[in-house]
Design a protein around this motif. Structure first.
Motif, PDB file in Angstrom:
ATOM      1  N   ASN A 112      -0.962   2.182   8.615  1.00  0.00           N
ATOM      2  CA  ASN A 112      -2.202   1.448   8.361  1.00  0.00           C
ATOM      3  C   ASN A 112      -3.229   1.737   9.442  1.00  0.00           C
ATOM      4  OD1 ASN A 112      -1.601  -0.253  10.563  1.00  0.00           O
ATOM      5  ND2 ASN A 112      -1.328  -2.080   9.319  1.00  0.00           N
TER       6      ASN A 112
ATOM      7  N   TYR B 192      -4.905  -4.970  -4.789  1.00  0.00           N
ATOM      8  CA  TYR B 192      -4.997  -3.696  -4.071  1.00  0.00           C
ATOM      9  C   TYR B 192      -5.995  -2.800  -4.784  1.00  0.00           C
ATOM     10  CZ  TYR B 192      -1.911  -1.772  -7.687  1.00  0.00           C
ATOM     11  OH  TYR B 192      -1.365  -1.385  -8.882  1.00  0.00           O
TER      12      TYR B 192
ATOM     13  N   LYS C 280      -7.458   5.708   0.690  1.00  0.00           N
ATOM     14  CA  LYS C 280      -6.453   4.807   1.245  1.00  0.00           C
ATOM     15  C   LYS C 280      -6.170   3.702   0.228  1.00  0.00           C
ATOM     16  CE  LYS C 280      -8.137   5.422   5.937  1.00  0.00           C
ATOM     17  NZ  LYS C 280      -8.631   4.724   7.139  1.00  0.00           N
ATOM     18  N   THR C 281      -4.972   3.124   0.327  1.00  0.00           N
ATOM     19  CA  THR C 281      -4.649   1.966  -0.497  1.00  0.00           C
ATOM     20  C   THR C 281      -4.903   0.727   0.351  1.00  0.00           C
ATOM     21  OG1 THR C 281      -2.952   3.206  -1.672  1.00  0.00           O
ATOM     22  CG2 THR C 281      -2.883   0.820  -1.872  1.00  0.00           C
ATOM     23  N   CYS C 282      -5.839  -0.095  -0.106  1.00  0.00           N
ATOM     24  CA  CYS C 282      -6.226  -1.284   0.651  1.00  0.00           C
ATOM     25  C   CYS C 282      -5.698  -2.531  -0.043  1.00  0.00           C
ATOM     26  CB  CYS C 282      -7.741  -1.349   0.774  1.00  0.00           C
ATOM     27  SG  CYS C 282      -8.420   0.057   1.692  1.00  0.00           S
TER      28      CYS C 282
ATOM     29  N   SER D  31       0.827  -1.198   0.000  1.00  0.00           N
ATOM     30  CA  SER D  31       0.000   0.000   0.000  1.00  0.00           C
ATOM     31  C   SER D  31       0.853   1.236   0.000  1.00  0.00           C
ATOM     32  CB  SER D  31      -0.953   0.005   1.182  1.00  0.00           C
ATOM     33  OG  SER D  31      -0.236  -0.014   2.382  1.00  0.00           O
TER      34      SER D  31
ATOM     35  N   GLN E  58      -7.850   1.491  -4.338  1.00  0.00           N
ATOM     36  CA  GLN E  58      -8.015   2.748  -3.624  1.00  0.00           C
ATOM     37  C   GLN E  58      -9.434   2.788  -3.055  1.00  0.00           C
ATOM     38  OE1 GLN E  58      -4.638   3.802  -3.474  1.00  0.00           O
ATOM     39  NE2 GLN E  58      -5.663   5.761  -3.373  1.00  0.00           N
TER      40      GLN E  58
ATOM     41  N   SER F 197      -5.160  -4.918   5.367  1.00  0.00           N
ATOM     42  CA  SER F 197      -5.465  -3.581   5.881  1.00  0.00           C
ATOM     43  C   SER F 197      -5.332  -2.517   4.810  1.00  0.00           C
ATOM     44  CB  SER F 197      -4.557  -3.246   7.065  1.00  0.00           C
ATOM     45  OG  SER F 197      -3.205  -3.253   6.667  1.00  0.00           O
ATOM     46  N   CYS F 198      -5.758  -1.312   5.199  1.00  0.00           N
ATOM     47  CA  CYS F 198      -5.668  -0.137   4.334  1.00  0.00           C
ATOM     48  C   CYS F 198      -4.606   0.796   4.899  1.00  0.00           C
ATOM     49  CB  CYS F 198      -7.008   0.585   4.276  1.00  0.00           C
ATOM     50  SG  CYS F 198      -8.323  -0.415   3.518  1.00  0.00           S
TER      51      CYS F 198
END
Length: 133
Positions: A114, A78, A84-86, A9, A80, A97-98
């Motif tokens: 995160n 992954y 956030k990048t999850c 992420s 967005q 997690s993000c």
């Protein structure tokens, strides 16, 4: 797996390119961009607060690959979500997690955290120069 997801992420956010600015209008207000909208493909290294390094690759098709802290290969996807990048591992894991990333520095590195508070610095992986013949 948690750290591998973090690295992915972070790398995704660091490699993102910013969208073109909107034309100024009387109603528009200037706000600095704080996060890229889409991760850029590439190779990265996440460095955690304890110095542990974790390499990973973000692919253009929304997938990632890397090496877990246990040395085993890992992969997943992954996306967005809400800025956030999850990351989701394949198969999904409890510690998926993000990550929220800071704006990238001039060298392309950025800080990330995160939702559980794990912090790391993500750096583009060094590109090795081709050997001279």
């Amino acid at each position: 797996m948690r750290n591998l997801l973090f690295l992915a992420s972070v790398a995704a956010l660091a490699a993102c390119s910013e969208p073109a600015p909107e034309p100024a209008t009387e109603e528009a207000t200037a706000e600095p961009a704080t996060m890229a909208e889409a991760p850029a493909p590439g190779d990265y290294v996440a460095v955690y607060e304890d110095g542990t390094e974790q390499p990973f690759t973000m692919n253009a098709d929304g997938t990632w690959t890397g090496t877990g802290l246990d040395g085993a290969p890992a992969n997943g996807s992954y996306a967005q979500v809400d800025g956030k990048t999850c990351f989701t591992t394949d198969p999904p894991a409890e510690d998926d997690s993000c990550w929220t990333n800071s704006p990238a520095a001039a060298d392309g590195s950025f800080e990330t955290v995160n939702d559980q508070g794990v912090k790391a610095t993500v750096k583009p992986a060094a590109v090795e120069a081709p050997a001279a013949e």
